[in-house]
Design an enzyme around this catalytic site. Structure first.
Site, PDB file in Angstrom:
ATOM      1  N   ASP A   1       0.651  65.167 -13.355  1.00  0.00           N
ATOM      2  CA  ASP A   1       0.283  63.807 -12.965  1.00  0.00           C
ATOM      3  C   ASP A   1       1.474  62.914 -13.292  1.00  0.00           C
ATOM      4  O   ASP A   1       1.813  62.699 -14.458  1.00  0.00           O
ATOM      5  CB  ASP A   1      -0.979  63.381 -13.738  1.00  0.00           C
ATOM      6  CG  ASP A   1      -1.469  61.986 -13.352  1.00  0.00           C
ATOM      7  OD1 ASP A   1      -0.647  61.161 -12.908  1.00  0.00           O
ATOM      8  OD2 ASP A   1      -2.671  61.709 -13.533  1.00  0.00           O
TER       9      ASP A   1
ATOM     10  N   TYR B   1      -5.285  60.926 -18.849  1.00  0.00           N
ATOM     11  CA  TYR B   1      -6.050  59.778 -18.353  1.00  0.00           C
ATOM     12  C   TYR B   1      -7.533  60.057 -18.596  1.00  0.00           C
ATOM     13  O   TYR B   1      -8.028  61.140 -18.269  1.00  0.00           O
ATOM     14  CB  TYR B   1      -5.762  59.610 -16.862  1.00  0.00           C
ATOM     15  CG  TYR B   1      -6.580  58.530 -16.215  1.00  0.00           C
ATOM     16  CD1 TYR B   1      -6.353  57.195 -16.516  1.00  0.00           C
ATOM     17  CD2 TYR B   1      -7.592  58.839 -15.318  1.00  0.00           C
ATOM     18  CE1 TYR B   1      -7.113  56.196 -15.930  1.00  0.00           C
ATOM     19  CE2 TYR B   1      -8.356  57.841 -14.726  1.00  0.00           C
ATOM     20  CZ  TYR B   1      -8.113  56.527 -15.040  1.00  0.00           C
ATOM     21  OH  TYR B   1      -8.865  55.539 -14.463  1.00  0.00           O
TER      22      TYR B   1
ATOM     23  N   ARG C   1     -10.557  61.530   9.584  1.00  0.00           N
ATOM     24  CA  ARG C   1     -10.684  62.265   8.317  1.00  0.00           C
ATOM     25  C   ARG C   1      -9.566  63.301   8.195  1.00  0.00           C
ATOM     26  O   ARG C   1      -9.116  63.642   7.119  1.00  0.00           O
ATOM     27  CB  ARG C   1     -12.064  62.920   8.206  1.00  0.00           C
ATOM     28  CG  ARG C   1     -12.276  63.520   6.857  1.00  0.00           C
ATOM     29  CD  ARG C   1     -13.672  64.046   6.527  1.00  0.00           C
ATOM     30  NE  ARG C   1     -14.719  63.837   7.464  1.00  0.00           N
ATOM     31  CZ  ARG C   1     -15.105  64.744   8.394  1.00  0.00           C
ATOM     32  NH1 ARG C   1     -14.511  65.905   8.487  1.00  0.00           N
ATOM     33  NH2 ARG C   1     -16.100  64.463   9.202  1.00  0.00           N
TER      34      ARG C   1
ATOM     35  N   LYS D   1      -1.339  52.537  -8.991  1.00  0.00           N
ATOM     36  CA  LYS D   1      -0.469  52.041 -10.053  1.00  0.00           C
ATOM     37  C   LYS D   1       0.902  51.651  -9.477  1.00  0.00           C
ATOM     38  O   LYS D   1       0.963  50.750  -8.667  1.00  0.00           O
ATOM     39  CB  LYS D   1      -0.378  53.080 -11.158  1.00  0.00           C
ATOM     40  CG  LYS D   1      -1.739  53.717 -11.535  1.00  0.00           C
ATOM     41  CD  LYS D   1      -2.737  52.710 -12.107  1.00  0.00           C
ATOM     42  CE  LYS D   1      -4.160  53.256 -12.205  1.00  0.00           C
ATOM     43  NZ  LYS D   1      -4.337  54.500 -12.932  1.00  0.00           N
TER      44      LYS D   1
HETATM   45  C1  LIG Z   1      -5.317  55.492 -13.038  1.00  0.00           C
HETATM   46  C2  LIG Z   1      -4.932  56.894 -13.240  1.00  0.00           C
HETATM   47  C3  LIG Z   1      -5.589  57.938 -12.596  1.00  0.00           C
HETATM   48  C4  LIG Z   1      -6.780  57.688 -11.686  1.00  0.00           C
HETATM   49  O1  LIG Z   1      -6.422  56.973 -10.559  1.00  0.00           O
HETATM   50  P1  LIG Z   1      -7.406  55.923  -9.786  1.00  0.00           P
HETATM   51  O2  LIG Z   1      -6.550  55.456  -8.672  1.00  0.00           O
HETATM   52  O3  LIG Z   1      -7.767  54.864 -10.770  1.00  0.00           O
HETATM   53  O4  LIG Z   1      -8.591  56.704  -9.354  1.00  0.00           O
HETATM   54  C5  LIG Z   1      -5.136  59.229 -12.812  1.00  0.00           C
HETATM   55  N1  LIG Z   1      -4.108  59.485 -13.642  1.00  0.00           N
HETATM   56  C6  LIG Z   1      -3.467  58.505 -14.290  1.00  0.00           C
HETATM   57  C7  LIG Z   1      -2.320  58.835 -15.182  1.00  0.00           C
HETATM   58  C8  LIG Z   1      -3.845  57.184 -14.128  1.00  0.00           C
HETATM   59  O5  LIG Z   1      -3.211  56.209 -14.779  1.00  0.00           O
END
Ligand SMILES: *Cc1c(COP(=O)(O)O)cnc(C)c1O
Length: 386
Positions: A173, A102, A50, A198
């Site tokens: 982000d 998001y 962890r 992504k």
């Molecule tokens: C998909 C996404 C998230 C969340 O990520 P997960 O891996 O699906 O939990 C956060 N911010 C953006 C811009 C995203 O496209």
């Protein structure tokens, strides 16, 4: 001299020349939960998964190197990363968040963090005066640029200045651009968020998330929360993301090239009312995007002439998949109204321009001729009533 980003995707300078792990070129997966101690009060450097794991450490170092950070933390998903980030704040703290985030981040802020006493103000950070929303409780500004799905571009450097003049953290982000095209820390951001699911993972085969910072005080707080809460990325998934990152540059370039070709084709179709892509000269934000990023990415949003037209596209695509998510090698089309942004109230969604005739396309790395051929057939069939 600092190395290029493609080299950084493959090699960690500090580990070069070493022959641990039998010289394995691909970093080994340390599939263990715990570690034996050489003696009382001694550690191999690893005590419990962890807290840290060699495979995950390697991935975290690669990510810190790509984003120009001093520390990166790898999570089991992007939302796990954002959830942990919110643990930095206490009841009463106020965060200014972009209105077009998001959908999962909006749901977390509004339905969980607010319940626990955090306060959020959602504004259009790309055009509103952020300063006028700062109160004595404000602790952070949280943005995405480009935003999801409307591709609004916020000037990171200017926003960082506002944040720092007022003693706030700027969180960006950076999922849509990936570190290949944009590095928010270099523009003054304090924390970068990634959904590693992504572009970083890139193959639609695992979830992952990251927080990256270049501030030691922030890193110390995050590491404490990380070992305490336990949303760490598994060794195997760390390996998958490491493997994905090796081709990040090639994938980003190819996907962007396809996106540009698709934009040109979409412009020729009368049923497409609006194309929102940061790389179209004259689009709002184009100049800022050019200044702060090295590319435009491969995410685009289109508005069709009607809801029915949009829905028919989703029904008729075959090679292109109607699916949530983005940033993988396969091209995906999303319907924000019922998928990514379903939990965002309708009024807010429509105020942000997410109507029920809007589709979001994550352009993959197929041959662009095949993408255009498939969409041409779909559009022609719809228009011919087939
Ligand atoms: C998909 C996404 C998230 C969340 O990520 P997960 O891996 O699906 O939990 C956060 N911010 C953006 C811009 C995203 O496209």
């Amino acid at each position: 001299m600092s190395r290029g980003i493609n080299t950084k995707c493959l090699h960690l300078e500090e580990e070069e020349g070493r022959t641990e792990h039998y010289g394995a070129i691909s970093y080994p997966i340390y599939q263990t939960a715990t570690y034996a101690h050489p003696g009382v009060g001694q550690s191999t450097g690893y005590d419990y998964n962890r807290v840290s794991n060699p495979t995950r450490d390697h991935l975290e170092k690669i990510l810190a190197s790509l984003e120009g950070g001093t520390d990166a933390l790898a999570f089991s998903s992007g939302m796990a990363a954002v959830t942990l980030l919110m643990e930095m704040f206490k009841p009463g703290d106020h965060i200014i968040a972009d209105a077009d985030l998001y959908g999962g981040s909006i749901r977390l802020f509004k339905q969980i963090n607010e319940k626990n006493g955090l306060k959020f103000t959602s504004i259009d950070c790309h055009k509103e005066d952020i300063r006028s929303y700062i109160t004595e409780d404000t602790k952070a500004i949280y943005i995405e640029t480009p935003t999801n799905p409307m591709m609004n571009i916020t000037d990171i450097e200017t926003t960082a200045k506002i944040a720092h003049d007022n003693g706030l953290l700027l969180v960006v982000d950076n999922t849509f651009m990936s570190p290949y095209f944009q590095n928010p820390l270099a523009l003054g951001a304090d924390i970068v968020v990634h959904s590693g699911t992504k572009y970083l993972g890139g193959h639609n085969d695992t979830l992952a998330g990251f927080l990256v910072t270049d501030r030691d005080d922030v890193s110390e707080k995050l590491r404490f929360l990380y070992k305490t809460t336990g949303s760490c990325l598994s060794p195997f998934d760390s390996y998958l993301v490491l493997r994905g990152i090796k081709t990040l540059g090639l994938r980003m370039e190819r996907a962007q090239e396809n996106a540009l070709a698709l934009v040109d084709w979409l412009k020729t179709r009368k049923s497409v009312k609006k194309i929102i892509y940061p790389g179209i000269p004259g689009n709002p934000g184009y100049e800022i995007q050019k200044k702060q990023a090295r590319g435009f990415g491969a995410m685009l949003t289109i508005e069709l002439e009607s809801r029915e037209y949009a829905l028919k596209i989703l029904e008729k695509v075959r090679m292109i998949k109607y699916a949530e998510s983005l940033g993988g090698v396969e091209t995906l089309i999303t319907y924000p109204t019922t998928q990514t942004h379903a939990d965002v109230p309708k009024e807010i969604r429509e105020k942000n321009g997410i109507t029920d005739s809007v589709l979001r396309i994550s352009v993959g790395i197929e041959d662009k001729e095949d993408l255009i051929a498939e969409l041409s057939k779909v559009f022609d069939d719809i228009e011919a009533g087939r």
